[in-house]
Write a protein that holds these residues in place. Structure first.
Motif, PDB file in Angstrom:
ATOM      1  N   MET A 138       0.552   4.520 -26.298  1.00 47.68           N
ATOM      2  CA  MET A 138      -0.414   3.442 -26.116  1.00 47.68           C
ATOM      3  C   MET A 138      -1.833   4.018 -26.083  1.00 47.68           C
ATOM      4  SD  MET A 138      -0.914   0.853 -22.879  1.00 47.68           S
ATOM      5  CE  MET A 138       0.692   0.102 -23.055  1.00 47.68           C
ATOM      6  N   THR A 139      -2.726   3.390 -26.821  1.00 46.72           N
ATOM      7  CA  THR A 139      -4.135   3.786 -26.780  1.00 46.72           C
ATOM      8  C   THR A 139      -4.822   3.128 -25.592  1.00 46.72           C
ATOM      9  OG1 THR A 139      -4.233   4.016 -29.177  1.00 46.72           O
ATOM     10  CG2 THR A 139      -6.324   3.729 -28.034  1.00 46.72           C
ATOM     11  N   HIS A 140      -5.648   3.906 -24.912  1.00 46.66           N
ATOM     12  CA  HIS A 140      -6.430   3.398 -23.786  1.00 46.66           C
ATOM     13  C   HIS A 140      -7.892   3.317 -24.222  1.00 46.66           C
ATOM     14  CE1 HIS A 140      -3.039   3.972 -21.029  1.00 46.66           C
ATOM     15  NE2 HIS A 140      -2.817   5.084 -21.701  1.00 46.66           N
ATOM     16  N   PHE A 141      -8.406   2.103 -24.360  1.00 45.73           N
ATOM     17  CA  PHE A 141      -9.798   1.903 -24.728  1.00 45.73           C
ATOM     18  C   PHE A 141     -10.654   1.803 -23.471  1.00 45.73           C
ATOM     19  CE2 PHE A 141      -7.851   0.467 -28.671  1.00 45.73           C
ATOM     20  CZ  PHE A 141      -8.754   0.903 -29.634  1.00 45.73           C
ATOM     21  N   VAL A 142     -11.731   2.582 -23.428  1.00 48.73           N
ATOM     22  CA  VAL A 142     -12.743   2.456 -22.386  1.00 48.73           C
ATOM     23  C   VAL A 142     -14.002   1.932 -23.072  1.00 48.73           C
ATOM     24  CG1 VAL A 142     -14.128   3.650 -20.656  1.00 48.73           C
ATOM     25  CG2 VAL A 142     -11.727   4.295 -20.996  1.00 48.73           C
ATOM     26  N   LEU A 143     -14.418   0.735 -22.724  1.00 44.59           N
ATOM     27  CA  LEU A 143     -15.499   0.026 -23.412  1.00 44.59           C
ATOM     28  C   LEU A 143     -16.744   0.006 -22.539  1.00 44.59           C
ATOM     29  CD1 LEU A 143     -13.434  -3.110 -24.565  1.00 44.59           C
ATOM     30  CD2 LEU A 143     -13.691  -0.934 -25.772  1.00 44.59           C
ATOM     31  N   VAL A 144     -17.858   0.491 -23.079  1.00 46.45           N
ATOM     32  CA  VAL A 144     -19.103   0.576 -22.311  1.00 46.45           C
ATOM     33  C   VAL A 144     -20.219  -0.104 -23.104  1.00 46.45           C
ATOM     34  CG1 VAL A 144     -20.598   2.069 -20.958  1.00 46.45           C
ATOM     35  CG2 VAL A 144     -18.273   2.851 -21.527  1.00 46.45           C
ATOM     36  N   ALA A 145     -20.776  -1.171 -22.536  1.00 43.82           N
ATOM     37  CA  ALA A 145     -21.832  -1.930 -23.214  1.00 43.82           C
ATOM     38  C   ALA A 145     -23.191  -1.290 -22.981  1.00 43.82           C
ATOM     39  CB  ALA A 145     -21.831  -3.371 -22.728  1.00 43.82           C
ATOM     40  N   GLY A 146     -24.146  -1.711 -23.790  1.00 43.56           N
ATOM     41  CA  GLY A 146     -25.480  -1.124 -23.755  1.00 43.56           C
ATOM     42  C   GLY A 146     -26.384  -1.721 -22.689  1.00 43.56           C
ATOM     43  N   THR A 147     -27.666  -1.539 -22.908  1.00 47.85           N
ATOM     44  CA  THR A 147     -28.700  -1.921 -21.940  1.00 47.85           C
ATOM     45  C   THR A 147     -28.530  -3.356 -21.446  1.00 47.85           C
ATOM     46  OG1 THR A 147     -30.108  -0.607 -23.392  1.00 47.85           O
ATOM     47  CG2 THR A 147     -31.184  -1.736 -21.582  1.00 47.85           C
ATOM     48  N   TRP A 148     -28.675  -3.524 -20.123  1.00 53.33           N
ATOM     49  CA  TRP A 148     -28.693  -4.821 -19.436  1.00 53.33           C
ATOM     50  C   TRP A 148     -27.321  -5.474 -19.247  1.00 53.33           C
ATOM     51  CZ3 TRP A 148     -31.935  -5.192 -24.129  1.00 53.33           C
ATOM     52  CH2 TRP A 148     -33.197  -4.607 -23.934  1.00 53.33           C
ATOM     53  N   LEU A 149     -26.283  -4.914 -19.847  1.00 52.58           N
ATOM     54  CA  LEU A 149     -24.979  -5.579 -19.859  1.00 52.58           C
ATOM     55  C   LEU A 149     -23.961  -4.873 -18.973  1.00 52.58           C
ATOM     56  CD1 LEU A 149     -24.752  -6.209 -23.714  1.00 52.58           C
ATOM     57  CD2 LEU A 149     -25.599  -7.787 -21.954  1.00 52.58           C
ATOM     58  N   ALA A 202      -3.113  -6.912 -29.154  1.00 56.62           N
ATOM     59  CA  ALA A 202      -2.577  -5.961 -30.139  1.00 56.62           C
ATOM     60  C   ALA A 202      -1.780  -4.842 -29.468  1.00 56.62           C
ATOM     61  CB  ALA A 202      -3.718  -5.369 -30.962  1.00 56.62           C
ATOM     62  N   GLY A 203      -1.648  -4.913 -28.140  1.00 60.33           N
ATOM     63  CA  GLY A 203      -0.812  -3.967 -27.430  1.00 60.33           C
ATOM     64  C   GLY A 203      -1.516  -2.788 -26.805  1.00 60.33           C
ATOM     65  N   HIS A 204      -2.843  -2.822 -26.776  1.00 60.95           N
ATOM     66  CA  HIS A 204      -3.595  -1.705 -26.213  1.00 60.95           C
ATOM     67  C   HIS A 204      -3.891  -1.922 -24.728  1.00 60.95           C
ATOM     68  CE1 HIS A 204      -4.186  -0.015 -30.178  1.00 60.95           C
ATOM     69  NE2 HIS A 204      -4.707  -1.146 -30.604  1.00 60.95           N
ATOM     70  N   ASP A 205      -4.139  -0.816 -24.038  1.00 57.89           N
ATOM     71  CA  ASP A 205      -4.628  -0.848 -22.664  1.00 57.89           C
ATOM     72  C   ASP A 205      -6.153  -0.775 -22.732  1.00 57.89           C
ATOM     73  OD1 ASP A 205      -4.470  -0.711 -19.834  1.00 57.89           O
ATOM     74  OD2 ASP A 205      -4.784   1.446 -19.924  1.00 57.89           O
ATOM     75  N   VAL A 206      -6.837  -1.676 -22.035  1.00 58.74           N
ATOM     76  CA  VAL A 206      -8.290  -1.805 -22.212  1.00 58.74           C
ATOM     77  C   VAL A 206      -8.985  -1.783 -20.851  1.00 58.74           C
ATOM     78  CG1 VAL A 206     -10.146  -3.139 -23.267  1.00 58.74           C
ATOM     79  CG2 VAL A 206      -7.831  -3.259 -24.224  1.00 58.74           C
ATOM     80  N   HIS A 207     -10.042  -0.964 -20.763  1.00 53.92           N
ATOM     81  CA  HIS A 207     -10.795  -0.816 -19.526  1.00 53.92           C
ATOM     82  C   HIS A 207     -12.293  -0.994 -19.797  1.00 53.92           C
ATOM     83  CE1 HIS A 207      -7.265   0.791 -17.414  1.00 53.92           C
ATOM     84  NE2 HIS A 207      -6.996   1.363 -18.557  1.00 53.92           N
ATOM     85  N   PRO A 208     -12.794  -2.230 -19.769  1.00 45.39           N
ATOM     86  CA  PRO A 208     -14.247  -2.419 -19.841  1.00 45.39           C
ATOM     87  C   PRO A 208     -14.876  -1.851 -18.570  1.00 45.39           C
ATOM     88  CG  PRO A 208     -13.055  -4.461 -20.308  1.00 45.39           C
ATOM     89  CD  PRO A 208     -12.077  -3.508 -19.708  1.00 45.39           C
ATOM     90  N   LEU A 209     -16.014  -1.199 -18.716  1.00 46.89           N
ATOM     91  CA  LEU A 209     -16.632  -0.492 -17.593  1.00 46.89           C
ATOM     92  C   LEU A 209     -18.074  -0.960 -17.403  1.00 46.89           C
ATOM     93  CD1 LEU A 209     -16.704   1.859 -15.512  1.00 46.89           C
ATOM     94  CD2 LEU A 209     -17.317   3.377 -17.413  1.00 46.89           C
ATOM     95  N   THR A 210     -18.424  -1.291 -16.177  1.00 48.22           N
ATOM     96  CA  THR A 210     -19.814  -1.559 -15.827  1.00 48.22           C
ATOM     97  C   THR A 210     -20.438  -0.284 -15.292  1.00 48.22           C
ATOM     98  OG1 THR A 210     -19.478  -3.907 -15.327  1.00 48.22           O
ATOM     99  CG2 THR A 210     -21.352  -2.829 -14.275  1.00 48.22           C
ATOM    100  N   LEU A 211     -21.555   0.113 -15.855  1.00 49.03           N
ATOM    101  CA  LEU A 211     -22.256   1.313 -15.402  1.00 49.03           C
ATOM    102  C   LEU A 211     -23.047   1.027 -14.123  1.00 49.03           C
ATOM    103  CD1 LEU A 211     -23.583   2.528 -18.875  1.00 49.03           C
ATOM    104  CD2 LEU A 211     -21.660   3.500 -17.587  1.00 49.03           C
ATOM    105  N   SER A 212     -23.262   2.067 -13.352  1.00 46.51           N
ATOM    106  CA  SER A 212     -23.988   1.938 -12.085  1.00 46.51           C
ATOM    107  C   SER A 212     -25.370   1.315 -12.291  1.00 46.51           C
ATOM    108  CB  SER A 212     -24.149   3.312 -11.433  1.00 46.51           C
ATOM    109  OG  SER A 212     -22.897   3.834 -11.033  1.00 46.51           O
ATOM    110  N   GLY A 213     -25.731   0.404 -11.387  1.00 50.33           N
ATOM    111  CA  GLY A 213     -27.039  -0.224 -11.425  1.00 50.33           C
ATOM    112  C   GLY A 213     -27.114  -1.502 -12.219  1.00 50.33           C
ATOM    113  N   LEU A 214     -26.000  -1.892 -12.865  1.00 50.74           N
ATOM    114  CA  LEU A 214     -25.987  -3.056 -13.739  1.00 50.74           C
ATOM    115  C   LEU A 214     -24.965  -4.089 -13.266  1.00 50.74           C
ATOM    116  CD1 LEU A 214     -26.160  -0.988 -17.002  1.00 50.74           C
ATOM    117  CD2 LEU A 214     -27.904  -2.650 -16.307  1.00 50.74           C
ATOM    118  N   ALA A 215     -25.180  -5.343 -13.669  1.00 50.28           N
ATOM    119  CA  ALA A 215     -24.234  -6.434 -13.409  1.00 50.28           C
ATOM    120  C   ALA A 215     -23.784  -6.414 -11.952  1.00 50.28           C
ATOM    121  CB  ALA A 215     -23.063  -6.361 -14.384  1.00 50.28           C
ATOM    122  N   GLU A 216     -22.474  -6.351 -11.715  1.00 53.25           N
ATOM    123  CA  GLU A 216     -21.967  -6.385 -10.337  1.00 53.25           C
ATOM    124  C   GLU A 216     -22.253  -5.103  -9.568  1.00 53.25           C
ATOM    125  OE1 GLU A 216     -18.401  -4.786 -12.714  1.00 53.25           O
ATOM    126  OE2 GLU A 216     -20.088  -6.156 -13.025  1.00 53.25           O
TER     127      GLU A 216
END
Length: 230
Positions: free
Chosen positions: A1-12, A27-41
């Motif tokens: 299984m592929t593990h996707f780590v998703l990191v958005a750009g400025t302000w997101l 599609a069967g993947h493991d997905v980890h969207p990540l919020t960077l420090s100082g942003l969003a929550e």
């Protein structure tokens, strides 16, 4: 299984990947969207560029992820490129989505006119979010623009102005670079030279700089295909 780590750009934050993550999971993947420090929550958490690199590395290590595809959009390409070096054999591929790429000893703002950005950061220490007018011509609907604007938070200025730290040659990493053509025909800065590497591939998307909103299904398809690259 592929593990996707998703990191958005400025302000997101991680929320920006909701539609793409749903497609990848179907599609069967493991997905980890990540919020960077100082942003969003994570607003209020002090952050420099190396904080963001650690955010990514620590997330991968905490979850003990293997076969990782690191995805960095826009500014996030800078910490993602550095993190890719540091996670070693956990890495399968890096995908830069219309992104800046790190250059050792240089900031994310190096290589493009940045006086306005530095002035905008100013004494507050934060890069203010864009307005709705700034997203016109990027293949986005009014609803998508409203979603981006309402979800955006000020971006910690130090993350844009601090220098990247690389130990090796990014050209040796397996990379897919996605260029969004409504935001210009050519990859940004150092990416153009790195794309001469046999280990880098270029994929074009006929959309603007925020494809996770404008074409999430197509972006997910490209990410899915990138996971099968040698």
């Amino acid at each position: 299984m592929t593990h996707f780590v998703l990191v958005a750009g400025t302000w997101l934050g991680a929320w920006a990947w909701d539609e793409v993550a749903a497609e990848l999971r179907s599609a069967g993947h493991d997905v980890h969207p990540l919020t960077l420090s100082g942003l969003a929550e994570k607003q209020g958490v002090p952050a420099g560029q190396q904080t963001h690199v650690r955010d990514i590395v620590e997330d991968v290590e905490r979850l003990d992820l293997r076969d990782v595809v690191l995805v960095g959009h826009s500014y996030a390409g800078v910490p993602v490129g550095q993190a890719a070096e540091r996670i070693g054999d956990r890495l399968t591929r890096v995908v830069f989505v219309d992104a800046m790429v790190p250059v050792d000893g240089e900031s994310a703002l190096s290589g493009w006119p940045s006086d306005e950005v530095r002035e905008a950061i100013g004494a507050s220490g934060f890069w203010p979010p864009q307005t709705a007018e700034d997203y016109v011509g990027q293949g986005l609907t009014d609803e998508q623009i409203s979603r981006i604007v309402s979800g955006s938070t000020p971006h910690p200025g130090d993350t844009a102005t601090e220098a990247a730290v690389l130990a090796g040659d990014l050209g040796e990493l397996p990379v897919t670079y996605i260029k969004c053509l409504l935001d210009g025909d050519e990859p940004w800065g150092a990416a153009a030279e790195l794309l001469k590497s046999d280990r880098w591939e270029l994929v074009n998307m006929d959309t603007g700089h925020w494809p996770m909103f404008s074409q999430p299904r197509e972006l997910a398809r490209i990410l899915h295909e990138s996971a099968t690259r040698p």
